[in-house]
Scaffold this active site. Sequence first.
Site, mmCIF file in Angstrom:
data_model
loop_
_atom_site.group_PDB
_atom_site.id
_atom_site.type_symbol
_atom_site.label_atom_id
_atom_site.label_comp_id
_atom_site.label_asym_id
_atom_site.label_seq_id
_atom_site.Cartn_x
_atom_site.Cartn_y
_atom_site.Cartn_z
ATOM 1 N N THR A 96 35.932 36.428 28.482
ATOM 2 C CA THR A 96 35.805 37.333 29.641
ATOM 3 C C THR A 96 36.914 37.051 30.647
ATOM 4 O O THR A 96 36.828 37.493 31.786
ATOM 5 C CB THR A 96 34.445 37.144 30.346
ATOM 6 O OG1 THR A 96 34.264 35.739 30.601
ATOM 7 C CG2 THR A 96 33.304 37.678 29.524
ATOM 8 N N GLU A 156 45.504 45.617 26.961
ATOM 9 C CA GLU A 156 44.486 46.587 27.397
ATOM 10 C C GLU A 156 45.114 47.912 27.799
ATOM 11 O O GLU A 156 46.181 47.898 28.402
ATOM 12 C CB GLU A 156 43.722 46.013 28.598
ATOM 13 C CG GLU A 156 42.745 44.952 28.173
ATOM 14 C CD GLU A 156 42.038 44.286 29.345
ATOM 15 O OE1 GLU A 156 41.897 44.915 30.405
ATOM 16 O OE2 GLU A 156 41.616 43.139 29.176
ATOM 17 N N ARG A 216 41.988 22.026 32.705
ATOM 18 C CA ARG A 216 43.149 21.298 33.203
ATOM 19 C C ARG A 216 42.755 20.366 34.346
ATOM 20 O O ARG A 216 43.171 19.240 34.414
ATOM 21 C CB ARG A 216 44.171 22.325 33.704
ATOM 22 C CG ARG A 216 45.601 21.933 33.514
ATOM 23 C CD ARG A 216 46.472 23.091 33.913
ATOM 24 N NE ARG A 216 45.833 23.871 34.975
ATOM 25 C CZ ARG A 216 46.461 24.346 36.033
ATOM 26 N NH1 ARG A 216 47.740 24.149 36.175
ATOM 27 N NH2 ARG A 216 45.818 25.064 36.951
ATOM 28 N N ILE A 243 33.414 30.661 37.510
ATOM 29 C CA ILE A 243 32.798 31.568 36.534
ATOM 30 C C ILE A 243 32.353 30.782 35.294
ATOM 31 O O ILE A 243 31.269 31.007 34.744
ATOM 32 C CB ILE A 243 33.754 32.722 36.158
ATOM 33 C CG1 ILE A 243 34.085 33.556 37.402
ATOM 34 C CG2 ILE A 243 33.128 33.615 35.083
ATOM 35 C CD1 ILE A 243 35.197 34.586 37.194
ATOM 36 N N HIS A 269 36.468 45.571 29.646
ATOM 37 C CA HIS A 269 36.785 44.815 30.860
ATOM 38 C C HIS A 269 35.843 45.177 32.019
ATOM 39 O O HIS A 269 36.279 45.678 33.064
ATOM 40 C CB HIS A 269 38.253 45.030 31.264
ATOM 41 C CG HIS A 269 38.804 43.902 32.102
ATOM 42 N ND1 HIS A 269 40.118 43.520 32.079
ATOM 43 C CD2 HIS A 269 38.202 43.072 32.989
ATOM 44 C CE1 HIS A 269 40.309 42.508 32.916
ATOM 45 N NE2 HIS A 269 39.148 42.221 33.486
ATOM 46 N N ILE A 270 34.557 44.895 31.806
ATOM 47 C CA ILE A 270 33.553 45.256 32.825
ATOM 48 C C ILE A 270 32.899 44.028 33.467
ATOM 49 O O ILE A 270 31.817 44.134 34.045
ATOM 50 C CB ILE A 270 32.456 46.172 32.231
ATOM 51 C CG1 ILE A 270 31.776 45.525 31.010
ATOM 52 C CG2 ILE A 270 33.010 47.552 31.895
ATOM 53 C CD1 ILE A 270 30.506 46.243 30.570
ATOM 54 N N GLY A 271 33.574 42.873 33.385
ATOM 55 C CA GLY A 271 32.979 41.641 33.930
ATOM 56 C C GLY A 271 32.459 41.793 35.351
ATOM 57 O O GLY A 271 31.352 41.353 35.663
ATOM 58 N N GLY A 277 35.888 26.494 36.008
ATOM 59 C CA GLY A 277 35.920 26.919 37.409
ATOM 60 C C GLY A 277 34.591 27.591 37.734
ATOM 61 O O GLY A 277 33.605 27.431 37.000
ATOM 62 N N ARG A 285 41.105 36.564 30.239
ATOM 63 C CA ARG A 285 42.236 37.467 30.024
ATOM 64 C C ARG A 285 42.539 37.493 28.531
ATOM 65 O O ARG A 285 42.585 36.450 27.870
ATOM 66 C CB ARG A 285 43.475 36.989 30.791
ATOM 67 C CG ARG A 285 43.430 37.234 32.278
ATOM 68 C CD ARG A 285 43.491 38.736 32.638
ATOM 69 N NE ARG A 285 43.478 38.951 34.081
ATOM 70 C CZ ARG A 285 42.384 39.152 34.810
ATOM 71 N NH1 ARG A 285 41.193 39.185 34.241
ATOM 72 N NH2 ARG A 285 42.488 39.359 36.117
#
Length: 321
Positions: A238, A269, A179, A159, A287-289, A157, A240
């Site tokens: 990055t 988390e 997919r 990202i 989790h700082i994406g 996608g 989940r």
Amino acid sequence: MTVGVVVLSRLPGDAVERLRAEHEVRYRDEDSPVPVGDLPVLLSGAQAVVVTLGHRVDDAFLDAAGPGLQVVANVAVGYDNIDVDACRARGVVVTNTPGVLTDATADIAFALVLMATRRLGEAEREVRGGTGGGGWGMFHLLGTSVQGKAIGILGPGAIGLATARRARAFGMSVLLSGRSAPDPEAVAELDAEVVGFEELLERADVLSVHVPLSPATRHLVDAAALARMKPGSYLVNTARGPVVDEAALAAALGSGHLAGAGLDVFEDEPRVHPDLLGREDVVLLPHIGSATVETRTAMAGLAADNVLAVLAGREPLTPVR
Ligand code: GLV
């Protein structure tokens, strides 16, 4: 009492002011997620709620808000914290924040590629620990070059493709697997090969995970998938945490099958699997994406725009379909 908009966590920028210009707003100006027990009082009578990832939007949440609720605006692109079917059953619109966080997250994904392959976490810890061994050394902290290697994008996608663009700029070739078929223009621009999941695992020198979390993707990267990965390859996540089986990942690193990993997300988390915490070959980020001032401000602004649109009877900008 009815209230127009409930904002459950502190937001950057002028999102709250813009909401206040048109609606009554109940603003919880705090960073931490709301304790579940406080939700009924906070949510009661809401027409719109702005939520962040620490909040689970389920039947209990929707009950607490009551029948006047029209929209739940997630300040995130991923929406696995929201029971979309439960919202839909009650006619509640769900929105997310795609697009505005693509580059920031891809930057972190590729930063993790470099950190893992060049052993940057380990190197930094060494210097801070005062055990730098005098600096330059012919055989000191040798990593792996990315140039000429293949990045495997699991989930091409926005990202995933943005991460692939960064990889191309660093001299990597690109394999894409997902997919749905990736945008043909992007495939051509990246000179990428579209392959199946198993071929992706077998051929990627670095596997970068970008699929959303769903029942179909939970533990998609499990022990069997990790065993199929190339010996000496790297895993970056990055997306989940639960897409990757962390215990299996720790075992694959422990056996030496994988050379390293870079993780911005975790199964549970903020807890990190204890078998990963102690490893030098894993880079761990909290989790700082999307964590830049510009990006978080844009995310909050988009969530506000979605709320304003729905409450004005217009189509939201970025609905979850
Ligand atoms: C962050 O993880 C997001 O989904 O925006």
